[in-house]
Motif scaffolding. Sequence first.
Motif, PDB file in Angstrom:
ATOM      1  N   GLN A  24      -2.468  -2.772  -2.345  1.00 54.40           N
ATOM      2  CA  GLN A  24      -1.778  -1.559  -1.879  1.00 54.40           C
ATOM      3  C   GLN A  24      -2.308  -0.325  -2.605  1.00 54.40           C
ATOM      4  OE1 GLN A  24       2.489  -1.357  -1.551  1.00 54.40           O
ATOM      5  NE2 GLN A  24       2.643  -3.557  -1.174  1.00 54.40           N
ATOM      6  N   ASP A  26      -5.308   0.029  -3.823  1.00 49.69           N
ATOM      7  CA  ASP A  26      -6.631   0.320  -3.260  1.00 49.69           C
ATOM      8  C   ASP A  26      -6.494   1.086  -1.944  1.00 49.69           C
ATOM      9  OD1 ASP A  26      -7.701  -1.047  -5.370  1.00 49.69           O
ATOM     10  OD2 ASP A  26      -8.203  -2.860  -4.241  1.00 49.69           O
ATOM     11  N   ILE A  27      -5.537   0.653  -1.114  1.00 52.48           N
ATOM     12  CA  ILE A  27      -5.342   1.310   0.185  1.00 52.48           C
ATOM     13  C   ILE A  27      -4.909   2.758  -0.042  1.00 52.48           C
ATOM     14  CG2 ILE A  27      -3.941   1.354   2.298  1.00 52.48           C
ATOM     15  CD1 ILE A  27      -3.791  -1.743   2.076  1.00 52.48           C
ATOM     16  N   ARG A  28      -3.945   2.955  -0.946  1.00 57.36           N
ATOM     17  CA  ARG A  28      -3.456   4.323  -1.209  1.00 57.36           C
ATOM     18  C   ARG A  28      -4.574   5.211  -1.749  1.00 57.36           C
ATOM     19  NH1 ARG A  28       1.484   1.647  -2.547  1.00 57.36           N
ATOM     20  NH2 ARG A  28       3.053   2.254  -1.014  1.00 57.36           N
ATOM     21  N   PHE A  44       0.231   5.821   3.876  1.00 56.11           N
ATOM     22  CA  PHE A  44       0.427   4.373   3.942  1.00 56.11           C
ATOM     23  C   PHE A  44       1.928   4.103   3.937  1.00 56.11           C
ATOM     24  CE2 PHE A  44       0.883   0.303   1.475  1.00 56.11           C
ATOM     25  CZ  PHE A  44       0.441  -0.543   2.463  1.00 56.11           C
ATOM     26  N   ILE A  69      -0.733   2.548   8.599  1.00 55.40           N
ATOM     27  CA  ILE A  69      -1.208   3.840   8.123  1.00 55.40           C
ATOM     28  C   ILE A  69      -0.770   4.849   9.190  1.00 55.40           C
ATOM     29  CG2 ILE A  69      -3.183   5.188   7.318  1.00 55.40           C
ATOM     30  CD1 ILE A  69      -3.148   2.538   5.870  1.00 55.40           C
ATOM     31  N   LEU A  91     -11.353   4.544   7.506  1.00 54.41           N
ATOM     32  CA  LEU A  91     -10.348   3.769   6.777  1.00 54.41           C
ATOM     33  C   LEU A  91     -10.254   2.349   7.347  1.00 54.41           C
ATOM     34  CD1 LEU A  91      -8.189   4.062   4.564  1.00 54.41           C
ATOM     35  CD2 LEU A  91      -6.572   4.714   6.357  1.00 54.41           C
ATOM     36  N   LEU A  95     -10.564  -1.170   5.408  1.00 51.21           N
ATOM     37  CA  LEU A  95      -9.496  -2.184   5.419  1.00 51.21           C
ATOM     38  C   LEU A  95     -10.060  -3.528   5.893  1.00 51.21           C
ATOM     39  CD1 LEU A  95      -6.660   0.001   7.030  1.00 51.21           C
ATOM     40  CD2 LEU A  95      -6.759  -0.734   4.636  1.00 51.21           C
ATOM     41  N   THR A 102      -6.395  -5.272  11.441  1.00 52.16           N
ATOM     42  CA  THR A 102      -5.986  -3.906  11.800  1.00 52.16           C
ATOM     43  C   THR A 102      -5.922  -3.743  13.321  1.00 52.16           C
ATOM     44  OG1 THR A 102      -8.298  -3.198  11.848  1.00 52.16           O
ATOM     45  CG2 THR A 102      -7.111  -2.800   9.787  1.00 52.16           C
ATOM     46  N   VAL A 128      -1.723  -2.729   9.698  1.00 50.80           N
ATOM     47  CA  VAL A 128      -2.588  -3.388   8.703  1.00 50.80           C
ATOM     48  C   VAL A 128      -1.827  -4.521   8.021  1.00 50.80           C
ATOM     49  CG1 VAL A 128      -2.034  -1.610   6.950  1.00 50.80           C
ATOM     50  CG2 VAL A 128      -4.056  -3.056   6.652  1.00 50.80           C
TER      51      VAL A 128
END
Length: 235
Positions: A24, A26-28, A44, A69, A91, A95, A102, A128
């Motif tokens: 999470q 990493d995603i942010r 996110f 997202i 993005l 992902l 996704t 995601v």
Amino acid sequence: MRAAIRNRISRRSYLQTPIAAELQEDIRAGVDGLNRESGLAFAFAEDAGKAFTSMRKSYGMFSGVRSVIVLKGAADLPDLAEKLGYYGEQLMLDLTDMGLGTCWVGGTFDRGQFAIPNGETMLCVITVGHVAEQSTKEKLIRHALSRKRKPVSQRLRGYETAPAWVLAAMEAVRLAPSAVNRQKPVFTYDGGTVTAAVDASRAMDWIDLGIAKLHFAEAAGGRFTFGQDGRFLKE
Ligand SMILES: Cc1cc2nc3c(=O)[nH]c(=O)nc-3n(C[C@H](O)[C@H](O)[C@H](O)COP(=O)(O)O)c2cc1C
């Protein structure tokens, strides 16, 4: 070609395994980085499954959605929809590299579940999460939507004179997702210059143009200027 471009497909059935805290983060971090670069306001939302539980709004196309997202930005940002496509797809490929499933969603979700600040517009979300092998239902939905792709010759004006690097990048464009798989954006090769355009009647068409440009830029190495007939700038 980047593996994520070749391997990505829309995934609509998710496992119950939550995204681990580290992932999470990493995603942010990825979302923040793209927002800084683009001026967009992606967010996110870890627990947004409610937007997919209403049968009336989601037609039962998705199952197990938990995280999304939210693709939004200032309503007056120039080329908002196209940028949302360009950076949203960047993005999505990241992902995909993280091993997550996704799907772009512009229609089949309940928009009312998201509180969007005044002055911002949300056009889409990207679901995601962790996925397993495709379920039969997922395969049926993708079959019904048809994943068929138009040949490059129908997506590129000047096809006959285009050099190999342009044709290779067009292969990445061919694999790009598009709303209802319409594949509307068309590229032009003319005297060494590549431009891209779309016959746009809805915001989704501009999103598709952004997505297609990102795939071209990713494969050919460079970037695109935004707007109708935007030019490719090779690095
Ligand atoms: C802007 C955009 C909006 C989309 N909206 C939806 C949607 O509302 N519901 C859905 O199930 N799929 C949606 N999709 C996914 C497309 O149907 C899918 O990308 C297309 O059929 C090609 O299949 P593929 O992604 O598996 O290659 C959307 C795709 C894009 C690019």
